[in-house]
Design an enzyme around this catalytic site. Structure first.
Site, mmCIF file in Angstrom:
data_model
loop_
_atom_site.group_PDB
_atom_site.id
_atom_site.type_symbol
_atom_site.label_atom_id
_atom_site.label_comp_id
_atom_site.label_asym_id
_atom_site.label_seq_id
_atom_site.Cartn_x
_atom_site.Cartn_y
_atom_site.Cartn_z
ATOM 1 N N HIS A 167 4.254 3.678 12.384
ATOM 2 C CA HIS A 167 3.144 4.429 12.998
ATOM 3 C C HIS A 167 3.615 5.422 14.053
ATOM 4 O O HIS A 167 2.788 6.117 14.650
ATOM 5 C CB HIS A 167 2.095 3.496 13.618
ATOM 6 C CG HIS A 167 1.333 2.679 12.635
ATOM 7 N ND1 HIS A 167 0.069 2.183 12.891
ATOM 8 C CD2 HIS A 167 1.629 2.253 11.381
ATOM 9 C CE1 HIS A 167 -0.366 1.494 11.840
ATOM 10 N NE2 HIS A 167 0.585 1.531 10.908
ATOM 11 N N GLU B 58 -5.091 1.717 3.244
ATOM 12 C CA GLU B 58 -4.926 0.680 4.263
ATOM 13 C C GLU B 58 -4.829 1.271 5.655
ATOM 14 O O GLU B 58 -5.423 0.749 6.609
ATOM 15 C CB GLU B 58 -3.676 -0.157 3.946
ATOM 16 C CG GLU B 58 -3.563 -1.440 4.769
ATOM 17 C CD GLU B 58 -2.905 -1.247 6.121
ATOM 18 O OE1 GLU B 58 -3.066 -2.136 6.981
ATOM 19 O OE2 GLU B 58 -2.224 -0.212 6.336
ATOM 20 N N GLU B 59 -4.082 2.357 5.797
ATOM 21 C CA GLU B 59 -3.867 2.925 7.129
ATOM 22 C C GLU B 59 -5.133 3.547 7.719
ATOM 23 O O GLU B 59 -5.263 3.649 8.941
ATOM 24 C CB GLU B 59 -2.747 3.973 7.081
ATOM 25 C CG GLU B 59 -1.396 3.449 6.646
ATOM 26 C CD GLU B 59 -0.757 2.489 7.638
ATOM 27 O OE1 GLU B 59 -1.412 2.128 8.641
ATOM 28 O OE2 GLU B 59 0.399 2.090 7.419
ATOM 29 N N HIS C 163 0.855 -1.199 0.000
ATOM 30 C CA HIS C 163 0.000 0.000 0.000
ATOM 31 C C HIS C 163 0.883 1.238 0.000
ATOM 32 O O HIS C 163 1.973 1.246 0.574
ATOM 33 C CB HIS C 163 -0.979 0.010 1.182
ATOM 34 C CG HIS C 163 -0.355 0.068 2.547
ATOM 35 N ND1 HIS C 163 0.022 1.250 3.162
ATOM 36 C CD2 HIS C 163 -0.056 -0.910 3.439
ATOM 37 C CE1 HIS C 163 0.517 0.997 4.364
ATOM 38 N NE2 HIS C 163 0.495 -0.306 4.550
ATOM 39 N N ASP D 89 -0.384 4.429 0.863
ATOM 40 C CA ASP D 89 -0.783 5.432 1.850
ATOM 41 C C ASP D 89 0.000 5.221 3.142
ATOM 42 O O ASP D 89 0.506 4.127 3.415
ATOM 43 C CB ASP D 89 -2.288 5.381 2.116
ATOM 44 C CG ASP D 89 -2.716 4.082 2.769
ATOM 45 O OD1 ASP D 89 -2.420 3.005 2.202
ATOM 46 O OD2 ASP D 89 -3.336 4.124 3.854
#
Length: 455
Positions: A419, A153-154, A89, A91
């Protein structure tokens, strides 16, 4: 193998430049925080790069949440070759506190041998890993490939999860490389075979019509915040084990262990603070339910009054291991909270989200090929890991393509700090995992050449 290793090494300057270009795109899939054009630019970048290496039909597909997925395919010359789907992904998470970063979050910067930047590991590093592996193979592609790189996704808004079942033939494959996890440590190759599911709830306690003076009424007056604290304290015992009635908290993990010292360092546990639970770190992380209090709504310290609190709420995250359904876990959590509510307080529990755990089947040719590839790339055997996070797409893949093998790998490892501020990737991991992917495609083609494929 020596030729592949050399080709990958020669491609690393290109990989760094491409990762720098990708990191510079602030592709947070939330227009409230960053312009939607940033995600559009990232999607176009991915499309163009894969089109350059043979995915001639690469194109954008809009998903249910409005995000764009890059989809494409590339065939090899062998008519009987298996099909491998490559996933990643583009993003990223927002950078959070810019002041906490040691470098600019959207500028790839080398510090002490690591490359820092938001998305450097999660998951733009894995996109670059795909590109490096396929460039190293060149025209020697031994399998048919399909590609999907999603853009939300995030945010967890489920765009690709809805897209896959409705477009099953477009992405159907014999093996699926979900490249959004990583190794046990730098230089220690692993496949993630277990993901925890989760249930998120908001529990609200009400006891009074409004605030009342703590001097005049405190004592006999029911305190909503005290009731909530009592309920939350019942979710763990004195050792820190999650103690939700009806949920087994004694299971053990049979895969690779997570050394206590390594976990303590990885998690930033302060000196003198004990880890929770009576199981091993691996047991607590990957085999047992774990509840976390994510937030509490109550008066803040600054500005609070001498008053009995009439209403309070908490947001809870319950992570559940494979073998436990989210429906059972959700019911157990709500029943536990209801039984633990004292003094007849009024209670509401609102379910925000729920997702099933995932467990991979590891006895097929794709796993054997991956184990061989990792042994050759790292000169040490592949281990099996669990992961505490949830990737709902894995369950969708498993349900849509029940005959396909899912393998979760990637460039992430505990030091990447995904993150969090100061996310980074170790370039040696990017290099080794690129080699691993290239070797895997060769070994998988060899192992399946005489077998019928799902496609």
């Amino acid at each position: 193998m020596a030729d592949l290793r050399q080709r990958i090494a020669e491609l690393m300057p290109v990989a760094r430049d491409e990762l720098a270009e990708l990191v510079a795109l602030r592709s947070v899939a939330d227009p409230r925080q960053y312009p939607a054009a940033e995600c559009e630019r990232a999607a176009q970048w991915v499309l163009e790069k894969f089109a350059e290496i043979g995915f001639a039909d690469a194109h954008l597909e809009e998903t249910a949440d409005g995000s764009m997925a890059v989809v494409g395919s590339r065939k090899c010359s062998d008519a009987g070759a298996p099909t491998v789907l490559l996933y990643a992904h583009y993003d990223v998470q927002p950078p959070l506190d810019d002041a906490a970063w040691r470098t600019r979050p959207f500028e790839l910067t080398e510090v002490d041998g690591r490359w820092y930047g938001r998305g450097a590991a999660d998951c733009k590093g894995n996109i670059v890993m795909h590109l490096a592996a396929l460039r190293a193979l060149g025209d020697e592609l031994p399998v048919d490939l399909k590609l999907v790189v999603e853009g939300s996704e995030e945010q967890g808004t489920g765009g690709l999860e809805a897209f896959v079942p409705d477009n099953a033939e477009l992405l159907r494959a014999d093996a699926i490389l979900v490249c959004d996890t990583g190794n046990a440590a730098v230089g220690h190759p692993a496949a993630t075979v277990s993901l925890r599911g989760m249930v998120n709830v908001v529990v609200t306690v009400e006891a009074l019509a409004s605030e009342i003076h703590s001097g005049m009424f405190g004592g006999p007056a029911p305190d909503a915040l005290a009731a909530l604290v009592s309920m939350l304290s019942s979710l763990r015992d004195a050792n820190g084990n999650t103690t939700i009635t009806g949920l087994d908290n004694t299971r053990t993990w049979s895969g690779a262990p997570y050394p206590t010292d390594q976990f303590t360092a990885d998690a930033g546990v302060l000196e003198g603070v004990s880890l929770l639970g009576d199981g091993s770190v691996s047991d607590m992380l990957w085999a047992r339910p774990a509840v976390t209090i994510l937030g509490i709504d109550c008066p803040p310290v600054v500005g609070s009054a001498a008053a009995v609190v009439p209403k309070a709420a908490a947001r809870l995250n319950l992570r559940i291991p494979p073998g436990l359904s989210p429906e059972v876990a959700q019911r157990a959590l709500i029943e536990h909270l209801t039984a633990a509510a004292p003094w007849g307080v009024h209670l509401t529990v609102d379910v925000e989200a729920a997702g099933a755990p995932f467990e991979a089947a590891t006895d097929g040719p794709a796993y054997r090929a991956m184990a061989t590839a990792m042994q050759e790339a790292y000169d040490r055997p592949m281990t099996s890991l669990g992961q505490g996070g949830s990737i709902p797409l894995c369950n969708v893949f498993q349900e849509t393509y029940p005959q396909a093998e899912l393998i979760l790998i990637g460039v992430e490892e505990p030091q990447t700090l995904i993150h969090a501020p100061n996310e980074s990737v170790d370039p040696t991991e990017l290099e080794s995992m690129s080699l691993t992917e290239a070797l895997f495609l060769h070994h998988y083609a060899t192992l399946t050449r005489q077998q019928p494929t799902a496609t």
